[in-house]
Design a protein around this motif. Structure first.
Motif, PDB file in Angstrom:
ATOM      1  N   TYR A  51     -95.539 -58.685  65.999  1.00 47.44           N
ATOM      2  CA  TYR A  51     -96.985 -58.586  65.821  1.00 47.44           C
ATOM      3  C   TYR A  51     -97.588 -59.982  65.724  1.00 47.44           C
ATOM      4  CZ  TYR A  51     -95.667 -53.815  64.649  1.00 47.44           C
ATOM      5  OH  TYR A  51     -95.140 -52.553  64.696  1.00 47.44           O
ATOM      6  N   VAL A  52     -98.885 -60.044  65.987  1.00 47.99           N
ATOM      7  CA  VAL A  52     -99.638 -61.289  65.843  1.00 47.99           C
ATOM      8  C   VAL A  52    -100.660 -61.070  64.736  1.00 47.99           C
ATOM      9  CG1 VAL A  52    -101.253 -62.899  66.923  1.00 47.99           C
ATOM     10  CG2 VAL A  52     -99.310 -62.004  68.239  1.00 47.99           C
ATOM     11  N   ILE A  53    -100.608 -61.961  63.739  1.00 51.70           N
ATOM     12  CA  ILE A  53    -101.544 -61.908  62.612  1.00 51.70           C
ATOM     13  C   ILE A  53    -102.464 -63.112  62.706  1.00 51.70           C
ATOM     14  CG2 ILE A  53    -101.765 -61.822  60.099  1.00 51.70           C
ATOM     15  CD1 ILE A  53     -98.941 -60.792  59.938  1.00 51.70           C
ATOM     16  N   LYS A  54    -103.745 -62.890  62.566  1.00 50.39           N
ATOM     17  CA  LYS A  54    -104.671 -64.018  62.564  1.00 50.39           C
ATOM     18  C   LYS A  54    -105.962 -63.627  61.862  1.00 50.39           C
ATOM     19  CE  LYS A  54    -106.165 -63.112  67.352  1.00 50.39           C
ATOM     20  NZ  LYS A  54    -106.283 -63.722  68.711  1.00 50.39           N
ATOM     21  N   ALA A  70     -97.859 -57.813  70.227  1.00 51.65           N
ATOM     22  CA  ALA A  70     -97.335 -59.116  70.640  1.00 51.65           C
ATOM     23  C   ALA A  70     -98.157 -59.728  71.774  1.00 51.65           C
ATOM     24  CB  ALA A  70     -95.875 -58.978  71.070  1.00 51.65           C
ATOM     25  N   ASP A  71     -98.746 -58.917  72.641  1.00 46.41           N
ATOM     26  CA  ASP A  71     -99.538 -59.437  73.756  1.00 46.41           C
ATOM     27  C   ASP A  71    -100.998 -59.661  73.388  1.00 46.41           C
ATOM     28  OD1 ASP A  71     -97.295 -59.342  75.413  1.00 46.41           O
ATOM     29  OD2 ASP A  71     -97.696 -57.243  75.967  1.00 46.41           O
ATOM     30  N   ASN A  73    -103.338 -57.637  73.108  1.00 46.71           N
ATOM     31  CA  ASN A  73    -104.297 -56.812  73.848  1.00 46.71           C
ATOM     32  C   ASN A  73    -104.571 -55.481  73.153  1.00 46.71           C
ATOM     33  OD1 ASN A  73    -101.905 -55.468  74.324  1.00 46.71           O
ATOM     34  ND2 ASN A  73    -101.792 -55.994  76.509  1.00 46.71           N
ATOM     35  N   HIS A  74    -104.020 -55.311  71.947  1.00 49.41           N
ATOM     36  CA  HIS A  74    -104.289 -54.098  71.178  1.00 49.41           C
ATOM     37  C   HIS A  74    -104.398 -54.469  69.689  1.00 49.41           C
ATOM     38  CE1 HIS A  74    -104.256 -49.963  69.832  1.00 49.41           C
ATOM     39  NE2 HIS A  74    -103.235 -50.228  69.017  1.00 49.41           N
ATOM     40  N   LEU A  75    -105.519 -54.094  69.098  1.00 47.89           N
ATOM     41  CA  LEU A  75    -105.743 -54.360  67.680  1.00 47.89           C
ATOM     42  C   LEU A  75    -105.298 -53.148  66.874  1.00 47.89           C
ATOM     43  CD1 LEU A  75    -106.975 -56.056  65.365  1.00 47.89           C
ATOM     44  CD2 LEU A  75    -109.178 -54.924  65.859  1.00 47.89           C
ATOM     45  N   PHE A  76    -104.310 -53.358  65.984  1.00 47.53           N
ATOM     46  CA  PHE A  76    -103.825 -52.259  65.149  1.00 47.53           C
ATOM     47  C   PHE A  76    -104.753 -52.002  63.967  1.00 47.53           C
ATOM     48  CE2 PHE A  76     -99.774 -53.401  67.205  1.00 47.53           C
ATOM     49  CZ  PHE A  76     -99.355 -52.142  67.609  1.00 47.53           C
TER      50      PHE A  76
END
Length: 227
Positions: A51-54, A70-71, A73-76
């Motif tokens: 996952y990407v956290i920002k 990871a890409d 292109n989708h916000l969880f």
């Protein structure tokens, strides 16, 4: 000279092309997080993966966190957080977790970007915060906001752990009196020894005998005097 000017200009353009990347990561604290088991975040459970956290790109609120795939292109989910400080910054990303009830995935507590002495501690919905507080015996940030649009105006409160029951002690109750020890039975004393021997015969026969002896002696003296 023209070639030198062209080379310098090319280096400048190259620097401008790469410059935005580093400040962008510093601005939004972009972090790649890989987990090998499901984890719990406010309002959802994330399966194992990358996952990407920002931070949300907002100059006014620096405590709204977004979690992407990871890409990117989708916000969880979008999470409201509060500052969490540490004394010793490290050169790598640090995430901490809450202790959770048995059978539940561990809950993401805080996220620290490399080199920062402060991080983001996530606020959980009231029900989840109460469960975590009951297990960890610590206060847990909580918010009533459930939608991303509500987060900028949402408030964070603290869910306190429930006090542990204590054994009741009766007040002003005297302690029970100790049982009285049974008095020892008296030991029979030996029979008292009489100081004088008991008298076994009457003294009258002895008196009579002495009287007869006196009369005999008197008669003997008289006869002797008359002869």
């Amino acid at each position: 000279m023209k070639r030198l000017i062209l080379a310098v200009a090319s280096i400048g353009l190259l620097g401008m092309a790469f410059a935005p990347n580093a400040p962008a990561d510093e601005w939004n604290k972009k972090t790649v997080l890989t987990v090998s088991e499901p984890i719990q975040v406010p309002n959802m459970i994330l399966p194992a993966g990358t996952y990407v956290i920002k931070l949300l790109d907002s100059p006014s609120d620096r405590h709204i966190v977004q979690i992407f795939n990871a890409d990117e292109n989708h916000l969880f989910t979008t999470i409201l957080a509060i500052p969490n400080y540490r004394l010793q910054p490290t050169g790598k990303t640090v995430v901490t977790f809450w202790e959770t009830p048995p059978g539940q995935p561990k809950a993401l507590r805080a996220w620290f970007y490399p080199g920062d002495n402060f991080g983001q501690e996530f606020a959980y919905p009231k029900t989840a915060a109460a469960q975590i507080a009951a297990v960890s015996h610590q206060t847990v940030p909580t918010t009533e906001a459930t939608q991303a649009a509500e987060l900028p105006q949402a408030k964070v409160t603290q869910t306190q752990p429930e006090p542990q029951p204590q054994q009741e002690v009766a007040q002003n109750t005297p302690p029970p009196a100790p049982e009285a020890a049974a008095a020892p039975e008296p030991t029979p004393s030996p029979a008292a020894v009489p100081r004088e021997l008991p008298k076994t015969a009457s003294p009258y026969p002895l008196i009579g005998l002495l009287g007869a002896f006196s009369l005999g002696l008197f008669a003997l003296v008289r006869a002797f005097r008359l002869s």
